[in-house]
Design an enzyme around this catalytic site. Sequence first.
Site: not given
Length: 206
Positions: A40-41, A45-46, A114
């Site tokens: 995710g960007l 919140g990854k 990624s």
Amino acid sequence: MTSVVRSANNDNIVWHTHQIDKAFRAEQKKQQPCVLWFTGLSGAGKSTVAGVLEHRLAEMGYHTYLLDGDNVRHGLCQDLGFSAEDRRENIRRIGEVAKLMADAGLIVLSAFISPHRHERQLVRDMLPSGEFLEVFVDTPLDECERRDPKGLYKKARAGEIKQFTGIDSEYEKPLDAEVHLSAGHNDVQRLVDQCVDVLKARKIIE
């Protein structure tokens, strides 16, 4: 025991197959190894979701390891910059590490932007079918910019950072992620519940 599988880079390097294998390690830990790949960007919140999920799994008695993008840049990938080539190499290295950790019988949580589908596919192809679960932490760009926990969007908008994902570099959203988290304004615990439900449904955990 020495396998006949040879390295693509050197015919004199062979893969050693040991008596204690993945199946033994998985049985020992009473779990199914896998790699949960959080994408995710920046600011989506990854790492937050992955960290809370790891804590939940640890409380349930499972064996895990969390690979975080910033952390690996301090050691394993400290020699890499942020060119397209270096970013690809960063993901390749992490994929190889995640594969080894899964071979050790662990549930691996990897949190990396990624941004390109082919890079994520590269890691998926390293692992047996069903062992790679793509987790799309889907947070709108404006919300990521509002959070901006590291001040990176502000720098990117000011031109201080070039080729920043979501601003002047593309992020390719997953087309068919195993887990799709609508993370904009959802409670973290609810997102973690969703991940746990998928892991149970796939019989990775009980």
